[in-house]
Design a protein around this motif. Structure first.
Motif, PDB file in Angstrom:
ATOM      1  N   VAL A 111       0.856  -1.199   0.000  1.00 16.69           N
ATOM      2  CA  VAL A 111       0.000   0.000   0.000  1.00 16.69           C
ATOM      3  C   VAL A 111       0.888   1.244   0.000  1.00 16.69           C
ATOM      4  CG1 VAL A 111      -1.787   1.251   1.263  1.00 16.69           C
ATOM      5  CG2 VAL A 111      -1.835  -1.238   1.196  1.00 16.69           C
ATOM      6  N   CYS A 112       0.652   2.121  -0.945  1.00 11.89           N
ATOM      7  CA  CYS A 112       1.456   3.339  -1.107  1.00 11.89           C
ATOM      8  C   CYS A 112       1.254   4.255   0.113  1.00 11.89           C
ATOM      9  CB  CYS A 112       1.041   4.054  -2.384  1.00 11.89           C
ATOM     10  SG  CYS A 112       1.915   5.604  -2.640  1.00 11.89           S
ATOM     11  N   LEU A 137      -4.727   8.609  -1.155  1.00 14.45           N
ATOM     12  CA  LEU A 137      -5.791   7.806  -1.759  1.00 14.45           C
ATOM     13  C   LEU A 137      -5.166   6.726  -2.634  1.00 14.45           C
ATOM     14  CD1 LEU A 137      -8.973   7.849  -2.066  1.00 14.45           C
ATOM     15  CD2 LEU A 137      -8.569   8.952  -4.252  1.00 14.45           C
ATOM     16  N   THR A 138      -5.531   5.465  -2.368  1.00 12.49           N
ATOM     17  CA  THR A 138      -4.941   4.360  -3.145  1.00 12.49           C
ATOM     18  C   THR A 138      -6.046   3.564  -3.838  1.00 12.49           C
ATOM     19  OG1 THR A 138      -5.032   2.926  -1.213  1.00 12.49           O
ATOM     20  CG2 THR A 138      -2.964   4.113  -1.585  1.00 12.49           C
ATOM     21  N   SER A 139      -5.627   2.742  -4.767  1.00 13.37           N
ATOM     22  CA  SER A 139      -6.605   1.974  -5.533  1.00 13.37           C
ATOM     23  C   SER A 139      -7.315   0.940  -4.651  1.00 13.37           C
ATOM     24  CB  SER A 139      -5.930   1.271  -6.709  1.00 13.37           C
ATOM     25  OG  SER A 139      -6.880   0.519  -7.419  1.00 13.37           O
ATOM     26  N   PRO A 140      -8.645   0.884  -4.742  1.00 12.56           N
ATOM     27  CA  PRO A 140      -9.370  -0.105  -3.935  1.00 12.56           C
ATOM     28  C   PRO A 140      -9.360  -1.501  -4.557  1.00 12.56           C
ATOM     29  CG  PRO A 140     -10.902   1.215  -5.215  1.00 12.56           C
ATOM     30  CD  PRO A 140      -9.542   1.745  -5.513  1.00 12.56           C
ATOM     31  N   ALA A 141      -8.982  -1.583  -5.844  1.00 12.11           N
ATOM     32  CA  ALA A 141      -9.096  -2.875  -6.539  1.00 12.11           C
ATOM     33  C   ALA A 141      -8.061  -2.983  -7.651  1.00 12.11           C
ATOM     34  CB  ALA A 141     -10.501  -3.002  -7.135  1.00 12.11           C
ATOM     35  N   ASP A 142      -7.849  -4.228  -8.079  1.00 13.72           N
ATOM     36  CA  ASP A 142      -7.063  -4.466  -9.300  1.00 13.72           C
ATOM     37  C   ASP A 142      -7.979  -4.210 -10.477  1.00 13.72           C
ATOM     38  OD1 ASP A 142      -5.064  -5.340  -7.666  1.00 13.72           O
ATOM     39  OD2 ASP A 142      -4.819  -7.288  -8.639  1.00 13.72           O
ATOM     40  N   GLY A 143      -7.500  -3.551 -11.489  1.00 13.77           N
ATOM     41  CA  GLY A 143      -8.355  -3.335 -12.668  1.00 13.77           C
ATOM     42  C   GLY A 143      -7.787  -2.304 -13.601  1.00 13.77           C
ATOM     43  N   VAL A 146     -13.435   8.471  -9.294  1.00  7.63           N
ATOM     44  CA  VAL A 146     -12.585   7.517 -10.019  1.00  7.63           C
ATOM     45  C   VAL A 146     -13.409   6.271 -10.284  1.00  7.63           C
ATOM     46  CG1 VAL A 146     -10.402   6.252 -10.062  1.00  7.63           C
ATOM     47  CG2 VAL A 146     -10.608   8.221  -8.595  1.00  7.63           C
ATOM     48  N   VAL A 163     -12.971   2.305 -11.441  1.00  6.02           N
ATOM     49  CA  VAL A 163     -12.040   1.196 -11.692  1.00  6.02           C
ATOM     50  C   VAL A 163     -12.842   0.007 -12.204  1.00  6.02           C
ATOM     51  CG1 VAL A 163     -10.246  -0.292 -10.706  1.00  6.02           C
ATOM     52  CG2 VAL A 163     -10.584   1.991  -9.775  1.00  6.02           C
ATOM     53  N   PHE A 173     -12.134  -6.081  -2.867  1.00  8.39           N
ATOM     54  CA  PHE A 173     -11.834  -4.657  -2.849  1.00  8.39           C
ATOM     55  C   PHE A 173     -11.431  -4.207  -1.445  1.00  8.39           C
ATOM     56  CE2 PHE A 173     -16.138  -3.660  -1.332  1.00  8.39           C
ATOM     57  CZ  PHE A 173     -16.913  -4.637  -1.939  1.00  8.39           C
ATOM     58  N   HIS A 174     -10.550  -3.212  -1.436  1.00 12.16           N
ATOM     59  CA  HIS A 174      -9.918  -2.770  -0.188  1.00 12.16           C
ATOM     60  C   HIS A 174     -10.241  -1.305   0.084  1.00 12.16           C
ATOM     61  CE1 HIS A 174      -6.856  -6.216   0.080  1.00 12.16           C
ATOM     62  NE2 HIS A 174      -7.629  -6.501  -0.960  1.00 12.16           N
ATOM     63  N   PRO A 176      -9.647   2.416   0.246  1.00  7.49           N
ATOM     64  CA  PRO A 176      -8.666   3.267  -0.459  1.00  7.49           C
ATOM     65  C   PRO A 176      -8.005   4.321   0.417  1.00  7.49           C
ATOM     66  CG  PRO A 176     -10.913   3.853  -1.076  1.00  7.49           C
ATOM     67  CD  PRO A 176     -11.034   2.758  -0.083  1.00  7.49           C
TER      68      PRO A 176
END
Lengths: 343, 32
Positions: free
Chosen positions: A123-124, A129-135, A206, A208, A218-219, A221
């Motif tokens: 996790v950055c 704000l980080t991506s909640p999912a792969d996509g 955003v 995704v 999903f995580h 963000p």
């Protein structure tokens, strides 16, 4: 002359055939790619009749049947070929999976819900704000005039997407809910403004898109507090980028779960939108939530407030750091929140 | 399936993204 004609007819000409078919294929691919991602290409929207026809298909029934089928346990000898075909078709990276042995997954549904190895998604820390999912990032930007773009040039109404909101006595908004109901905000033009806590802020979005081969959990963000879950039963049309460009208000028509609350800068919401194959949504801290069930009333939505209901929200096993307070569910950046399921 | 984030942020919030870009859980979306 007759001799020459016969030679022309009887000898196949591979080079022109290859040039014509190859050129056609490349042209088709170029057009398809451009129409998906090129912002300059004007979107060709479906007419209301076409959307009504699409919505008349029993996508929910098909989705549930698909889910039932994929819930059937496969014999051990059949698991590897079936999952290998899925991996090959959708480009799944099994090296990232917590369990790489394909025989471990009893059915395709379980395989679809596979977890990842702990270290593969750092996790950055530098980003708030980080991506909640792969996509794939379908679209992002500022929200103007209470209209959100699902893809460039195709909008949907913020109010239709989130549902009606209520203004709170303390000025903060969690959409509507039993604890925050003073007055319904009816004006569409002010919907966006009423969501925000400060005039110095702006509203951003955003989108995704998760492809079939992607990891489907999903995580969180960011660090935030969820105050309300709102479940909108609805259609289960495909949400692939081509359909998102074609069907206006797609995200308002499909079944979805909106989690809304507050983060350090004010209003925050995460919405999981279902699709035909992936029709059901699970939220780990909400055992009451049931999506893609047969009972469905068009245009309805169901609220569940986490505010002052701390005792009723259960902490699932293995989910550390999830705290349920009387002022909402506290989520930390990167924490698993929920998952999509087949059917 | 799709995830949509809608959020309030200061006007100087900037995304570090490209449309169509592949992204993974935990990667930065933007900053202040």
């Amino acid at each position: 002359g007759r001799h020459t004609d016969r030679r022309v007819l009887s000898w196949p000409r591979p080079l022109p055939i290859l040039v014509v078919t190859g050129g056609g294929y490349l042209g088709y691919q170029y057009y398809k790619r451009r129409s998906h991602w090129d912002e300059r290409a004007p979107p060709s929207l479906a007419s209301s009749r076409q959307v009504a026809l699409y919505r008349s298909f029993p996508t929910r029934l098909v989705s549930r049947a698909w889910g039932r089928l994929n819930g059937l346990d496969l014999p051990t000898w059949l698991r590897k070929p079936i999952y290998s075909l899925y991996i090959w078709t959708f480009g799944v990276n099994m090296q990232e999976a917590a369990v790489e042995d394909l025989h471990h997954y009893k059915n395709l549904g379980e395989f679809f819900r596979r977890r990842l190895k702990p270290a593969v998604r750092p996790v950055c820390a530098a980003s708030c704000l980080t991506s909640p999912a792969d996509g794939r990032i379908l679209h992002f930007g500022r929200v103007k005039n209470s209209e959100v773009e699902q893809v460039k040039g195709v909008t949907y109404s913020l109010e239709n997407f989130l549902g009606p909101q209520m203004s709170c006595s303390d000025g903060k908004t969690l959409l509507s809910g039993p604890q925050v109901s003073d007055q319904t905000v009816s004006s569409t033009s002010s919907f966006r403004d009423h969501l925000m806590s400060s005039p110095a802020s702006d509203l951003f979005h955003v989108v995704v898109y998760l492809a079939p081969g992607d990891y489907h959990c999903f995580h969180s963000p960011t660090d935030w507090k969820v105050g309300l879950r709102r479940h909108f039963p609805g259609s289960l049309m495909s949400v692939n980028p081509g359909v998102a460009r074609w069907v206006k208000e797609l995200f308002c028509l499909n079944e979805r779960v909106v989690l809304s609350g507050q983060w350090q800068h004010g209003f925050f919401s995460l919405t999981a939108v279902g699709a035909t194959n992936v029709g059901s949504i699970r939220v780990y801290f909400d055992q009451e939530l049931q999506t893609n069930t047969p009972r469905y009333r068009k245009g309805s939505f169901y609220d569940h407030s986490y505010v002052s209901l701390g005792d009723q929200v259960k902490r699932p096993e293995g989910e550390e750091g999830m705290e349920s307070l009387d002022r909402g569910v506290v989520l930390q950046k990167g924490q698993p929140v929920g998952e999509f399921n087949l059917g | 399936s799709t995830i949509v984030l809608l959020f309030e942020a200061p006007k100087n919030f900037t995304f570090c993204l490209q449309p169509g870009q592949r992204i993974r859980v935990g990667e930065g979306l933007g900053s202040l």
